[in-house]
Design a protein around this motif. Structure first.
Motif, short mmCIF file in Angstrom:
data_model
loop_
_atom_site.label_atom_id
_atom_site.label_comp_id
_atom_site.label_asym_id
_atom_site.label_seq_id
_atom_site.Cartn_x
_atom_site.Cartn_y
_atom_site.Cartn_z
N GLY A 196 3.24 2.94 -10.26
CA GLY A 196 1.99 2.80 -9.50
C GLY A 196 1.11 4.03 -9.64
N ALA A 197 1.73 5.20 -9.61
CA ALA A 197 0.98 6.45 -9.75
C ALA A 197 0.41 6.61 -11.15
CB ALA A 197 1.87 7.64 -9.41
N LYS A 200 -0.19 4.28 -13.47
CA LYS A 200 -1.21 3.27 -13.77
C LYS A 200 -2.55 3.61 -13.12
CE LYS A 200 1.88 -0.68 -14.39
NZ LYS A 200 1.58 -1.04 -15.74
N ASN A 201 -2.51 4.43 -12.08
CA ASN A 201 -3.74 4.80 -11.36
C ASN A 201 -4.10 6.27 -11.53
OD1 ASN A 201 -4.59 2.30 -9.69
ND2 ASN A 201 -2.38 2.38 -9.51
N LEU A 209 -3.15 3.43 -2.69
CA LEU A 209 -3.16 2.45 -3.77
C LEU A 209 -2.40 1.19 -3.40
CD1 LEU A 209 -2.20 4.91 -6.65
CD2 LEU A 209 -4.49 4.15 -6.03
N GLU A 210 -2.84 0.07 -3.94
CA GLU A 210 -2.10 -1.18 -3.85
C GLU A 210 -1.23 -1.24 -5.10
OE1 GLU A 210 -2.05 -3.65 -1.50
OE2 GLU A 210 -3.41 -2.52 -0.21
N VAL A 211 0.08 -1.31 -4.91
CA VAL A 211 1.02 -1.33 -6.02
C VAL A 211 1.79 -2.65 -5.98
CG1 VAL A 211 2.97 -0.14 -7.11
CG2 VAL A 211 1.21 1.20 -5.92
N HIS A 265 -4.26 9.53 -2.12
CA HIS A 265 -4.60 8.42 -3.01
C HIS A 265 -3.92 7.19 -2.42
CE1 HIS A 265 -5.99 11.09 -6.32
NE2 HIS A 265 -5.08 11.90 -5.79
N VAL A 310 -2.69 9.15 -10.85
CA VAL A 310 -2.49 10.08 -9.74
C VAL A 310 -2.04 11.42 -10.33
CG1 VAL A 310 -1.15 10.60 -7.66
CG2 VAL A 310 -1.94 8.26 -8.08
N LYS A 321 0.86 -1.18 0.00
CA LYS A 321 0.00 0.00 0.00
C LYS A 321 0.90 1.24 0.00
CE LYS A 321 -2.19 1.64 3.57
NZ LYS A 321 -3.07 1.80 4.73
#
Length: 106
Positions: free
Chosen positions: A27-28, A30-31, A16-18, A14, A33, A3
Protein backbone atom coordinates in the motif's frame (compact mmCIF):
# COMPACT_ATOMS: atom_id res chain seq x y z
CA UNK A 1 -10.47 -1.75 1.44
CA UNK A 2 -9.02 -0.52 4.69
CA UNK A 3 -7.85 2.94 5.64
CA UNK A 4 -4.21 2.88 6.73
CA UNK A 5 -2.44 5.97 8.08
CA UNK A 6 1.30 6.10 7.50
CA UNK A 7 3.05 8.80 9.54
CA UNK A 8 6.48 9.88 8.36
CA UNK A 9 9.20 10.47 10.95
CA UNK A 10 8.69 14.24 10.52
CA UNK A 11 4.98 13.86 11.38
CA UNK A 12 3.54 14.07 7.87
CA UNK A 13 0.52 11.74 7.64
CA UNK A 14 -0.57 9.79 4.57
CA UNK A 15 -4.13 8.40 4.86
CA UNK A 16 -4.63 5.76 2.19
CA UNK A 17 -7.26 3.25 1.15
CA UNK A 18 -5.44 -0.07 0.72
CA UNK A 19 -7.04 -3.11 -0.87
CA UNK A 20 -7.54 -6.18 1.27
CA UNK A 21 -4.96 -8.86 0.61
CA UNK A 22 -2.15 -6.42 -0.09
CA UNK A 23 0.53 -5.90 2.51
CA UNK A 24 0.88 -2.63 4.40
CA UNK A 25 4.20 -2.24 2.52
CA UNK A 26 2.53 -2.69 -0.88
CA UNK A 27 0.00 0.00 0.00
CA UNK A 28 2.83 2.39 0.82
CA UNK A 29 4.88 1.58 -2.28
CA UNK A 30 1.88 1.87 -4.65
CA UNK A 31 1.21 5.33 -3.22
CA UNK A 32 4.84 6.51 -3.03
CA UNK A 33 4.90 6.97 0.75
CA UNK A 34 8.40 8.26 1.56
CA UNK A 35 10.37 6.15 4.02
CA UNK A 36 9.28 2.67 2.95
CA UNK A 37 11.84 1.52 0.41
CA UNK A 38 10.96 -2.20 0.23
CA UNK A 39 14.27 -3.13 -1.41
CA UNK A 40 13.47 -6.87 -1.41
CA UNK A 41 9.98 -6.39 -2.83
CA UNK A 42 8.21 -7.90 0.16
CA UNK A 43 10.14 -11.15 0.54
CA UNK A 44 11.06 -10.52 4.19
CA UNK A 45 14.71 -10.42 3.12
CA UNK A 46 15.62 -6.88 4.20
CA UNK A 47 14.38 -4.38 6.76
CA UNK A 48 13.70 -1.36 4.56
CA UNK A 49 9.95 -1.49 5.22
CA UNK A 50 10.33 -1.27 9.01
CA UNK A 51 7.45 0.50 10.77
CA UNK A 52 6.18 1.06 14.29
CA UNK A 53 2.62 -0.21 14.73
CA UNK A 54 0.55 2.14 16.88
CA UNK A 55 0.27 0.43 20.30
CA UNK A 56 -3.54 0.40 20.12
CA UNK A 57 -3.28 -1.88 17.06
CA UNK A 58 -0.68 -4.31 18.37
CA UNK A 59 -3.10 -7.09 19.26
CA UNK A 60 -5.00 -6.94 15.94
CA UNK A 61 -1.79 -6.88 13.88
CA UNK A 62 -0.23 -9.68 15.89
CA UNK A 63 3.33 -10.65 16.66
CA UNK A 64 6.12 -11.03 14.10
CA UNK A 65 7.09 -14.49 12.91
CA UNK A 66 10.50 -15.89 13.79
CA UNK A 67 11.76 -15.08 10.29
CA UNK A 68 10.52 -11.49 10.61
CA UNK A 69 12.16 -11.15 14.03
CA UNK A 70 15.46 -12.27 12.48
CA UNK A 71 15.15 -9.58 9.78
CA UNK A 72 14.25 -6.92 12.36
CA UNK A 73 17.73 -7.48 13.81
CA UNK A 74 18.99 -5.53 10.78
CA UNK A 75 16.66 -2.57 11.30
CA UNK A 76 17.65 0.61 13.11
CA UNK A 77 15.96 1.57 16.40
CA UNK A 78 13.88 -1.59 16.82
CA UNK A 79 11.16 -1.28 19.45
CA UNK A 80 8.56 -3.55 21.00
CA UNK A 81 6.02 -2.44 18.36
CA UNK A 82 8.40 -2.80 15.39
CA UNK A 83 7.17 -4.78 12.39
CA UNK A 84 8.15 -5.23 8.77
CA UNK A 85 5.23 -3.79 6.83
CA UNK A 86 5.64 -6.45 4.13
CA UNK A 87 4.51 -9.03 6.68
CA UNK A 88 1.25 -7.32 7.66
CA UNK A 89 -1.65 -8.34 5.38
CA UNK A 90 -4.44 -5.80 5.04
CA UNK A 91 -7.86 -7.03 6.16
CA UNK A 92 -11.11 -5.26 7.03
CA UNK A 93 -10.17 -5.72 10.68
CA UNK A 94 -7.19 -3.39 10.11
CA UNK A 95 -9.37 -0.51 8.90
CA UNK A 96 -7.98 2.54 10.71
CA UNK A 97 -4.50 1.09 11.29
CA UNK A 98 -1.79 3.62 12.13
CA UNK A 99 1.89 2.95 11.46
CA UNK A 100 4.80 5.30 12.07
CA UNK A 101 7.99 5.31 10.04
CA UNK A 102 11.36 5.37 11.77
CA UNK A 103 13.99 7.99 11.08
CA UNK A 104 15.95 7.13 7.95
CA UNK A 105 19.57 6.14 8.52
CA UNK A 106 22.08 6.73 5.75
Amino acid sequence: MAKITYIEFNGTPHELEVAEGLSVMEGAVKNAVPGIDADCGGACACSTCHVYVDPSWGEKVGKPSEMEEDMLDFAFDVRENSRLSCQIRVTRELDGLIVRLPEKQF
